[in-house]
Design an enzyme around this catalytic site. Sequence first.
Site, PDB file in Angstrom:
ATOM      1  N   ASN A 602       0.922  -1.434   0.144  1.00  7.65           N
ATOM      2  CA  ASN A 602      -0.086  -0.153   0.139  1.00  7.65           C
ATOM      3  C   ASN A 602       1.018   1.204  -0.256  1.00  7.65           C
ATOM      4  OD1 ASN A 602      -2.684  -0.654   0.175  1.00  7.65           O
ATOM      5  ND2 ASN A 602      -3.484  -0.038   2.162  1.00  7.65           N
ATOM      6  N   ARG A 632      -7.104  -5.367   0.820  1.00  6.38           N
ATOM      7  CA  ARG A 632      -6.529  -6.614   1.110  1.00  6.38           C
ATOM      8  C   ARG A 632      -8.251  -7.367   0.839  1.00  6.38           C
ATOM      9  NH1 ARG A 632      -6.386  -5.473   7.687  1.00  6.38           N
ATOM     10  NH2 ARG A 632      -5.433  -7.136   7.274  1.00  6.38           N
ATOM     11  N   ASP A 649       0.320  -7.199   9.594  1.00  6.53           N
ATOM     12  CA  ASP A 649       1.484  -7.082   9.339  1.00  6.53           C
ATOM     13  C   ASP A 649       2.243  -7.569  10.713  1.00  6.53           C
ATOM     14  OD1 ASP A 649       2.476  -3.689   8.389  1.00  6.53           O
ATOM     15  OD2 ASP A 649       1.631  -4.833   9.972  1.00  6.53           O
ATOM     16  N   ASP A 650       1.714  -7.371  11.818  1.00 10.79           N
ATOM     17  CA  ASP A 650       2.390  -7.132  13.366  1.00 10.79           C
ATOM     18  C   ASP A 650       1.245  -8.415  13.986  1.00 10.79           C
ATOM     19  OD1 ASP A 650      -0.049  -4.221  14.075  1.00 10.79           O
ATOM     20  OD2 ASP A 650      -0.084  -5.711  12.776  1.00 10.79           O
ATOM     21  N   GLU A 734     -12.853  -1.784   7.356  1.00  9.77           N
ATOM     22  CA  GLU A 734     -13.056  -3.137   6.500  1.00  9.77           C
ATOM     23  C   GLU A 734     -13.519  -4.682   7.226  1.00  9.77           C
ATOM     24  OE1 GLU A 734     -10.330  -2.093   7.442  1.00  9.77           O
ATOM     25  OE2 GLU A 734      -8.929  -4.065   7.299  1.00  9.77           O
ATOM     26  N   ASP A 735     -12.371  -4.103   8.306  1.00 15.46           N
ATOM     27  CA  ASP A 735     -13.327  -5.771   8.736  1.00 15.46           C
ATOM     28  C   ASP A 735     -14.346  -5.739   9.679  1.00 15.46           C
ATOM     29  OD1 ASP A 735     -10.525  -4.930  11.346  1.00 15.46           O
ATOM     30  OD2 ASP A 735     -12.611  -4.015  10.451  1.00 15.46           O
ATOM     31  N   ARG A 778     -15.341   3.562  14.676  1.00 16.91           N
ATOM     32  CA  ARG A 778     -15.846   1.936  14.269  1.00 16.91           C
ATOM     33  C   ARG A 778     -17.194   2.186  14.719  1.00 16.91           C
ATOM     34  NH1 ARG A 778     -11.915  -1.142  12.955  1.00 16.91           N
ATOM     35  NH2 ARG A 778     -12.225  -2.846  13.729  1.00 16.91           N
TER      36      ARG A 778
END
Lengths: 821, 380
Positions: A602, A632, A649-650, A734-735, A778
Site C-alpha cells: 500500500n 486486502r 503485518d504485526d 474494512e474488517d 468504528r
Amino acid sequence: MAIRLNGFRCPLSSLRVLAFLVIAIFMISSIIIYNSTFFEQSPSWSPQALTGRIENVDDYDASCSGYSVGRILREQKRILASVRSELVESQTKIEEIRAVQEELQRLIPQKQLELSALEGEIEAAQRHLEELREIQNVRVFLPYSPLQIKSSGATLLPRSSSLSFDSVIDYSLCSITSFMPVYVEAITNGDMEKEWSVAFRNVAPHLTEESDSACIKIRITNGVLPTESVSNEILFNIGESFGIADDLKSIVVQSSNLRSFDFALQVVRTTEKSEPVPLLPLYRENLIGLVIGSNHKMLDVSSLEESFKKANHNRIIQKCYQEKTECGPEITKRIYASSTFCIILESDDFLDNFMTSLEVGCVPVVLSNTQQLPFQGLIDWRRATYRLPIARLPEAHFIVRSFESSDILEMRRMGRVYYDSYFADRETIARSLLAALRHKLLIPTKETRSSLRNQAKPLFNSTFTPPKGTVVPVQPNYDDEYLLGPLESRVESTSFAYNFSEFQLYSYDTWNTIFSPHRSKEFIINSAEPPAESEFYEDTRSGFRPIEPGSGVEFSKALGGNRQREQFTVVLLTYERDTILAGALERLHQLPYLNKVVVVWNNIHREPPESWPSLHVPVEFVRVTENSLNNRFVPWDRIETEAVLSLDDDIDLFQQEFVLAFRVWRENRDRIVGFPARYHARYGDAMYYNSNHTCQMSMILTGAAFIHKNYLSAYTYQMPAVIREHVDSIKNCEDIAMNFLVSHLTRKPPIKTTSRWNLKCPTCTESLFKEDSHFDKRHECIRMFTKIYGYNPLRFSQFRADSILFKTKVPQNHQKCFKFA
Amino acid sequence: MQNVRTVLAIGLFLPGAVWAQNVHIERQPCKMSDCFDFSRCSSSKKLYIHPMEKRFEEQPQSQIYTKILKHFQESDHYTDDPNEACIFLLGIDTTDRDIRSQNYVKNVPEYIDSLDPAVWNNGRNHLIFNFYHGTFPDYDDHNLNFDTGEAMIARASSSDKNFLKGFDISLPLFHENHPFQIESQLDEGHTKNEGSRKYLVSFKGKRYVYGIGSGTRNLVHHLHNGEDIVMVTTCKHNNDWQAYQDDRCQGDNNEYDRWEYDDLLSNSTFCLVPRGRRLGSFRFLETLRSGCIPVVISDSWVLPFSETIDWNSAVIVVAERDALSIPELLMSTSRRRVNELRESAREVYDRYLRSIQVISDHVLKIISKRIDDHFKQQHR
C-alpha cells in the site's frame, strides 16, 4: 390448712390451789398497777407494752419452732420482694406483648385491604388476559366456494401453447463453449429504450455485434410487437403488455400475458435504488394492505373485514373500483409501506404491486397459485412470500396471524435481499435476465482467474517476488515430539470445477444463498464433500491425506479432514512498516500447508526495498494504485487457493495456532475463522463497537482470520459500493465490513479459535489502532452499515474452537494435537 | 402464651392413631356391695392369677408387675384353681396405660376377650394394677383403654374426682428398683429425737418450662434463699427443652448443679413433693425413706392407702395456691410437731411402703378388711 399450735392443759381443781390463785391474782394485779403508775402511761397488758418489752423481735420464737418471728417475717418479706419483682417483670413483658399485639391488630385491617386490592388486581389481570386471548384468537372463516369468486378480466394463466423453450431456441448458435454471445437491439426508439440498451450492453458478459451468430438477441420494444419473429430472440417489452399469439417464436419478457417459457418481469419502473426500509420494527400500522382493482369488484371481502374488526387489527382495503377512491402506484406504495402483509390479487398490475411490496418490505401474500413470479424456477419465492388460492381469502387473516414474528422478519429480509440482488435497477434486472438465460441454456461464462478487475500488478518491475532474498534462520517449528505438519509441494485448489454443475446441483445456492448467478464460479464455498472412506478406493483416492489412527503424532503428519487436501494463501497488507513486515514474513517460514504469501504494497508513494526474507513458498508483492484498506479484500488472481489467511503485518502467533485455525476453517468453509474476537453492544440508544474481553462475540477481526476467497469477490463486487467508499474515506472498518458481509450471506457468526486475545507483537509500536478517533470511527461504521443493509446482520457466538485434546489428560502413549492450542 | 404455643406445636405431632386407640369407656360407679361377689370369699380369701399367653406377649413384662405377681404367686393366698379363688389378677401387664409409652401393652382387650367369660365375669372380684394412666398433654384421662368392667383398680396418681372411694385402692409410685423385700427398720432402736437438720425445706427437680405440672415448680425459685431453704430446678427435660427455655433457665441450671439430691433429702427437715405431670411422684416415697417430712403440693391427689393411713399426722399437705406461704408455715411449725411428723412418717413408710412385698400385701389386706367388714355387717 391445719396449723397446730401448742395447746394448753386444763388446770387441776382443788381448794388449796384456789386460795393460792386468789392471792396470786391479787399480787399480780398490784404489780401491774405499780408498773403502770411508775413506768408507763398505758396499761401494761396492752400490745404496745408487750412489744416494748421485747427488745428484739428476733428473739421471739412464737411457735417454738426454732425460728423467731423476726426471721419468719424477714423470710416472707424476701419472698414477697422476689415475687413482686417477678410480677413487675411480667407486667413489663405483658406491656410489650400488648404493644406488639396492638401493632398487629392495627395492621390487620390494612393488610386485609391490601390483600383484597391484590386479589382485585389479579382478577382484573386475568380478565385482561382473557380479553387478549380473545383478540389473538382470530376466527377462522370458511373459504370461498368457486361460485363466489367473481373475477372478470383476462385470464392470466400461463397459456399452454404448442411451443416450448427448446423449440424457440436454436441451440446450434448456443454451444456450451460459446459463452453466450448477446446481441442488443432496440426496435422502437425512445429514451427508455436507449437506457435499457446501454444497461444490457454494460452487463452482458459476452457482447457481440453480429446478430446472426448471437445466441441471444435482445430486442427492446415499447409495447410494440414486431411483425416477424426470429428464433433466439428475447422480446424485452418495456411498455404495455401485448397479447401474444400462440405461435410467436420469440421469448417475451413482460409483466403479463405470458406463456410458460416467457419471463415475467416488471420493467416499467423507476430505477433509482432506494434506501432499504429498515427490517425492524416488525409491526406496522396495518396488519394487511389490500388493493382491489376493477377486475375484482365482485370480490366479497366482508368476512375479512369482519374478522379484522373483531380482532381489533388495522387493515386497509382499498377498493379501487369505487369512485372517489384514490388509487395509483404512489397510493399503492404508501399503503404497502404501512402494512406488514400485502395481499396481491391477480391483475395487470400484479408484478408492479409485487415489486413495490418487496421494495417497501411488506411481505407479499399472493392470492394466486398460477400467477408467474419472476424467475420462479430459480428464485425460491417461498422464502419471501406466501401463496394462497383466492378462495382462501377469508382465511388469510387467520393464516398470517399465525406466523411467528421471527418468520415474518425473515420473509421480509429475504424479500428485500431478492429485490436488491435481482430487481433493484436496470442493470441489475438486465444482469438477472441474462443469468437466468444462461442457466436455462447451460452456458458458462468465459472466465479466467485473472480478469481486468483483479489482475495483480507486480511490484518489482516485472516480477512479483523480490529480487533479493535473505535466508531465514530456520527456527525449529516443532517440539522434540513431532512436526507441526508436512512441508509438501505447493498445490492450488481446483478452480472452475463447477461450470455446468452450477446450473443444477448448485443452482439453488447460487440464486438463493449466495445471490450471485452472474458469472461462472472459480470456487463454490460449500461444494459437496466426498463421503467418508473415499480415500480408500482407487478411483476416489486422489488428493486425500488421511490421518492414521492415533493421536497427536499421526495428526501432525497429515491434513485429514473430510476433503481432499488443500493449502492456504497468506494475504498481508503493509503500509510504512517494513521491518515489522519482514518479521512477520520470517515467522511464516516453514509453515505447513502454506501455499503462497501475497503482500499488498500500500506504500504507493515509494518503492520497496529489494531484499526480503525468502521462505519455503513464494512471497509475491502486489502493486496497487491507491492506498486503500479495501485492497486486502481484492480477489487477486495471484491467490490460487480457496483459503485465504488475512493477516496484519504485526501479528505474532505461533505457527501451530495458524494450523489449528486452518483445520477449523476446513470444516467451516463459509465462516470467518480467526483469533481476535469483538462484539457490538447497545449503550443507551445507540449501538457501539466493543473490544473488551467478552463471553459473547459477533465479529472476528480480519487482522488474523481465515476467509474463503469467494468472500473477497463478494466484498469487492457484490457488496454495496458505498461501504467500500466509506472504508476508504475513514481508513478504517474494512474488517467490520467483511464481518457484516459474511454474516449477511450466511446468517452465521464467525468462529474464534484458541485463547489468544492480544495478538500484536510486543515490539510493534506504530498502528492505526492507537488513534483516539479509532473507536469513534468504528462505532459509526457499525451504525452506518446497519443502515445500509437495513438491519444488523451480525450474529452472536458464545464458544471458541480448540483442538480435541486441548486441556485433556491423555495417557502415556498419546500426544496432544497441538502443544499450545 | 408461650406455653400455649409450645403445647400447640407439640400437639401437631400427635398421630391420628392415638385417637383411634383411645377407647372411651365409662366406668361404672361401683361399690363393694354392687360390684363384688362376697360369696366367693366366704371360706377363704384365695387369689388366682389368669395365665399369660405367649401370643399376647408383645414385649417383656414390666419389672414391677412381674415382681408383684411373683410375690402373690409365692404367697399362701395363691391358688391355681379359679373356682376356689376370691380375688383374681390378670396375667397381662396393665401397669402402664400411657398410649405413648414404650411399655404400653396394646392387646389387653384381646386378652380379656380370650378369658373364660365365666371366670372373667365382667371383671367381678378382679383386681387391676395400674400406675400410669392418661397421656400428653394433661395426663388426666383415668381411662385405661380397655373395659375394666366391675374390677377394682389399684392405681397411683388418682384424682379424687375419678377415684372410687371404698372400691379402688390408691397406690404409691415407685421405681422398679424399689426394694422387693426388706426388713423392718423400725425396731432397730434409732434415736427418736434426731435433732434439727441443716436445711429447713428443700427441693431439687425438673421445672417443666411448658405444660401441665409446671405451675408450682416454676415459682419455687422465689422461696430459695441458698441457706436453709434450697429450691433448685432445672429446665432440662426431654430433648427439646432448649426451644422453650426462658430467661431464668441458664441461671437455674447452674444453681441446680450445686446441690446433691440425696444430700438434700437426708439433710432436710421438710422436702417439697409437688405434683409432676401426674398427681403422684416417685419423690413421695423417696422423701419418706430418707426421713424427710413430705410437703405435698398436689391438689385432689388421693394419697396412697388413704383408706388406712391418716396422712395428716405424717405429712403436710399444702394447696397449690398457697405454695408461697410454705416458708412461713414451716418456720412456724414447732419442734415438737416436727418430731411427731417425722416419727409418724417413718413409721408409715416402714409399715406400709418399705418394699414391693409390703405394698402388695397391704393391698390384699385392704380388700380383706372390706370382706371382713362386710361379713361382720351381715351378721349384725
